[in-house]
Design a protein around this motif. Structure first.
Motif, PDB file in Angstrom:
ATOM      1  N   ASN A   1       0.836  -1.198   0.000  1.00 26.09           N
ATOM      2  CA  ASN A   1       0.000   0.000   0.000  1.00 26.09           C
ATOM      3  C   ASN A   1       0.875   1.253   0.000  1.00 26.09           C
ATOM      4  O   ASN A   1       1.861   1.341   0.728  1.00 26.09           O
ATOM      5  N   GLY A   2       0.477   2.212  -0.830  1.00 27.88           N
ATOM      6  CA  GLY A   2       1.221   3.460  -0.906  1.00 27.88           C
ATOM      7  C   GLY A   2       2.284   3.478  -1.985  1.00 27.88           C
ATOM      8  O   GLY A   2       2.822   4.546  -2.304  1.00 27.88           O
ATOM      9  N   MET A   3       2.583   2.319  -2.573  1.00 23.05           N
ATOM     10  CA  MET A   3       3.577   2.284  -3.651  1.00 23.05           C
ATOM     11  C   MET A   3       3.006   2.960  -4.891  1.00 23.05           C
ATOM     12  O   MET A   3       1.837   2.806  -5.222  1.00 23.05           O
ATOM     13  N   LYS A   4       3.856   3.722  -5.580  1.00 25.22           N
ATOM     14  CA  LYS A   4       3.438   4.440  -6.782  1.00 25.22           C
ATOM     15  C   LYS A   4       3.917   3.677  -8.020  1.00 25.22           C
ATOM     16  O   LYS A   4       5.097   3.348  -8.134  1.00 25.22           O
ATOM     17  N   LEU A   5       2.985   3.388  -8.934  1.00 26.68           N
ATOM     18  CA  LEU A   5       3.291   2.628 -10.139  1.00 26.68           C
ATOM     19  C   LEU A   5       3.012   3.457 -11.387  1.00 26.68           C
ATOM     20  O   LEU A   5       2.155   4.348 -11.374  1.00 26.68           O
ATOM     21  N   LEU A   6       3.728   3.136 -12.457  1.00 28.92           N
ATOM     22  CA  LEU A   6       3.507   3.780 -13.747  1.00 28.92           C
ATOM     23  C   LEU A   6       2.809   2.776 -14.659  1.00 28.92           C
ATOM     24  O   LEU A   6       3.400   1.777 -15.068  1.00 28.92           O
ATOM     25  N   ILE A   7       1.538   3.032 -14.954  1.00 22.88           N
ATOM     26  CA  ILE A   7       0.734   2.128 -15.773  1.00 22.88           C
ATOM     27  C   ILE A   7       0.126   2.930 -16.921  1.00 22.88           C
ATOM     28  O   ILE A   7      -0.553   3.935 -16.686  1.00 22.88           O
ATOM     29  N   ASN A   8       0.388   2.490 -18.150  1.00 18.23           N
ATOM     30  CA  ASN A   8      -0.082   3.212 -19.338  1.00 18.23           C
ATOM     31  C   ASN A   8       0.338   4.680 -19.300  1.00 18.23           C
ATOM     32  O   ASN A   8      -0.437   5.583 -19.640  1.00 18.23           O
ATOM     33  N   ASN A   9       1.569   4.887 -18.832  1.00 17.12           N
ATOM     34  CA  ASN A   9       2.163   6.228 -18.762  1.00 17.12           C
ATOM     35  C   ASN A   9       1.387   7.174 -17.854  1.00 17.12           C
ATOM     36  O   ASN A   9       1.376   8.392 -18.062  1.00 17.12           O
ATOM     37  N   GLU A  10       0.729   6.610 -16.838  1.00 24.21           N
ATOM     38  CA  GLU A  10       0.005   7.410 -15.850  1.00 24.21           C
ATOM     39  C   GLU A  10       0.459   6.978 -14.455  1.00 24.21           C
ATOM     40  O   GLU A  10       0.716   5.791 -14.217  1.00 24.21           O
TER      41      GLU A  10
ATOM     42  N   LYS B   1      -3.390 -17.303  -3.849  1.00 16.79           N
ATOM     43  CA  LYS B   1      -2.651 -18.527  -4.171  1.00 16.79           C
ATOM     44  C   LYS B   1      -3.652 -19.657  -4.378  1.00 16.79           C
ATOM     45  O   LYS B   1      -4.057 -20.333  -3.429  1.00 16.79           O
ATOM     46  N   PRO B   2      -4.089 -19.861  -5.614  1.00 18.99           N
ATOM     47  CA  PRO B   2      -5.083 -20.910  -5.884  1.00 18.99           C
ATOM     48  C   PRO B   2      -4.481 -22.304  -5.700  1.00 18.99           C
ATOM     49  O   PRO B   2      -3.261 -22.483  -5.720  1.00 18.99           O
ATOM     50  N   GLY B   3      -5.359 -23.283  -5.527  1.00 19.86           N
ATOM     51  CA  GLY B   3      -4.885 -24.657  -5.367  1.00 19.86           C
ATOM     52  C   GLY B   3      -4.160 -25.152  -6.599  1.00 19.86           C
ATOM     53  O   GLY B   3      -3.212 -25.930  -6.512  1.00 19.86           O
ATOM     54  N   LYS B   4      -4.601 -24.710  -7.750  1.00 20.58           N
ATOM     55  CA  LYS B   4      -3.957 -25.073  -9.004  1.00 20.58           C
ATOM     56  C   LYS B   4      -3.607 -23.798  -9.770  1.00 20.58           C
ATOM     57  O   LYS B   4      -4.292 -22.799  -9.690  1.00 20.58           O
ATOM     58  N   GLY B   5      -2.544 -23.877 -10.516  1.00 26.21           N
ATOM     59  CA  GLY B   5      -2.151 -22.726 -11.311  1.00 26.21           C
ATOM     60  C   GLY B   5      -1.246 -21.773 -10.545  1.00 26.21           C
ATOM     61  O   GLY B   5      -0.919 -21.984  -9.371  1.00 26.21           O
ATOM     62  N   GLN B   6      -0.836 -20.726 -11.227  1.00 24.10           N
ATOM     63  CA  GLN B   6       0.089 -19.768 -10.645  1.00 24.10           C
ATOM     64  C   GLN B   6      -0.613 -18.781  -9.725  1.00 24.10           C
ATOM     65  O   GLN B   6      -1.792 -18.470  -9.898  1.00 24.10           O
ATOM     66  N   ALA B   7       0.137 -18.304  -8.751  1.00 25.07           N
ATOM     67  CA  ALA B   7      -0.386 -17.270  -7.858  1.00 25.07           C
ATOM     68  C   ALA B   7      -0.531 -15.960  -8.634  1.00 25.07           C
ATOM     69  O   ALA B   7       0.172 -15.717  -9.613  1.00 25.07           O
ATOM     70  N   PHE B   8      -1.461 -15.137  -8.193  1.00 23.15           N
ATOM     71  CA  PHE B   8      -1.633 -13.827  -8.809  1.00 23.15           C
ATOM     72  C   PHE B   8      -2.020 -12.826  -7.723  1.00 23.15           C
ATOM     73  O   PHE B   8      -2.322 -13.201  -6.585  1.00 23.15           O
ATOM     74  N   THR B   9      -2.000 -11.588  -8.081  1.00 25.00           N
ATOM     75  CA  THR B   9      -2.288 -10.525  -7.118  1.00 25.00           C
ATOM     76  C   THR B   9      -3.315  -9.559  -7.688  1.00 25.00           C
ATOM     77  O   THR B   9      -3.210  -9.137  -8.840  1.00 25.00           O
ATOM     78  N   ARG B  10      -4.307  -9.242  -6.868  1.00 25.24           N
ATOM     79  CA  ARG B  10      -5.263  -8.192  -7.230  1.00 25.24           C
ATOM     80  C   ARG B  10      -4.876  -6.930  -6.465  1.00 25.24           C
ATOM     81  O   ARG B  10      -4.679  -6.970  -5.252  1.00 25.24           O
ATOM     82  N   ILE B  11      -4.769  -5.842  -7.185  1.00 24.43           N
ATOM     83  CA  ILE B  11      -4.469  -4.574  -6.527  1.00 24.43           C
ATOM     84  C   ILE B  11      -5.555  -3.556  -6.864  1.00 24.43           C
ATOM     85  O   ILE B  11      -6.112  -3.560  -7.957  1.00 24.43           O
ATOM     86  N   LYS B  12      -5.856  -2.735  -5.888  1.00 32.23           N
ATOM     87  CA  LYS B  12      -6.756  -1.598  -6.108  1.00 32.23           C
ATOM     88  C   LYS B  12      -5.865  -0.369  -6.203  1.00 32.23           C
ATOM     89  O   LYS B  12      -5.061  -0.105  -5.299  1.00 32.23           O
ATOM     90  N   ILE B  13      -5.985   0.350  -7.301  1.00 33.35           N
ATOM     91  CA  ILE B  13      -5.089   1.475  -7.542  1.00 33.35           C
ATOM     92  C   ILE B  13      -5.888   2.747  -7.842  1.00 33.35           C
ATOM     93  O   ILE B  13      -6.992   2.694  -8.385  1.00 33.35           O
ATOM     94  N   LYS B  14      -5.288   3.876  -7.471  1.00 34.18           N
ATOM     95  CA  LYS B  14      -5.922   5.182  -7.680  1.00 34.18           C
ATOM     96  C   LYS B  14      -5.046   6.034  -8.585  1.00 34.18           C
ATOM     97  O   LYS B  14      -3.849   6.184  -8.342  1.00 34.18           O
TER      98      LYS B  14
END
Length: 208
Positions: free
Chosen positions: A30-39, A50-63
């Motif tokens: 939380n609080g990290m600043k990211l550059l996405i689509n040049n914004e 971390k699902p039982g099968k398949g790769q782990a993934f992350t959901r982030i809510k960004i402003k």
């Protein structure tokens, strides 16, 4: 305006394409600043899955730091996202010239100019010499946040009942900045009141 303010050199900010580090999902916080689509975006929530099968993934809510828009984004474990060159610094508001708003660093006396787009609706809460938070992206002011509370003088409101602090209800009052807030009936024209800039609500009479 003091002599220091008159003669201080105004720094004009220009876009500089600085390269920033890339981060993986394990580094998200939380609080990290990211550059996405040049914004520039700010992470406001991180949910690692971390699902039982398949790769782990992350959901982030960004402003979006420029527009305020909030969205959800799903990132795979192999994704890398560039961090944004964003800083939040305290500056003192000094004046506006109709096109730009000018702020001064309290220690270096360096001035910066912010556009109307960066100040947006917060212009009505700017009081000269008040400390504001200026968000800089690649050294460009993109957001100006006023202090949580400001003191402003009422320049227009209907007469009320002096001394009557028990009556309910309220009335509109126009402030020196042009903002209109609802105040108790006993508050009079010419008084200085305290306003919560986050809600635009009356918070009491200003202390003398």
């Amino acid at each position: 305006m003091t002599n220091i303010l008159r003669y201080v050199i105004i720094r004009k900010y220009k876009y500089i394409g600085n390269e920033m580090a890339n981060v993986g999902i394990n580094e998200f916080k939380n609080g990290m600043k990211l550059l996405i689509n040049n914004e520039p975006w700010n992470i406001i929530d991180v949910d690692m899955v971390k699902p039982g099968k398949g790769q782990a993934f992350t959901r982030i809510k960004i402003k979006n730091l420029k527009t305020g828009r909030v969205v959800d984004k799903t990132c795979k474990s192999t994704d890398k996202i560039e961090t944004a060159d964003v800083m939040e610094l305290d500056y003192q508001y000094i004046y506006a010239d109709g096109e730009y708003y000018y702020f001064m660093h309290p220690e270096t006396y360096e001035q910066i100019e912010a556009s109307k787009e960066a100040v947006a609706d917060n212009a009505k809460w700017l009081v000269e010499e008040s400390m504001c938070t200026v968000t800089l992206w690649n050294d460009n002011p993109i957001v100006v946040t006023p202090p949580n509370f400001v003191n402003m003088k009422i320049i227009e409101t209907d007469p009320g009942l002096r001394g009557d602090t028990s009556s309910g209800g309220g009335k509109p009052a126009k402030l020196e900045s042009g903002a209109v807030v609802s105040v108790p009936l006993f508050v009079q024209e010419g008084e200085v009141i305290k306003v919560d800039t986050r809600t635009g609500e009356y918070s009491g009479r200003a202390k003398k």
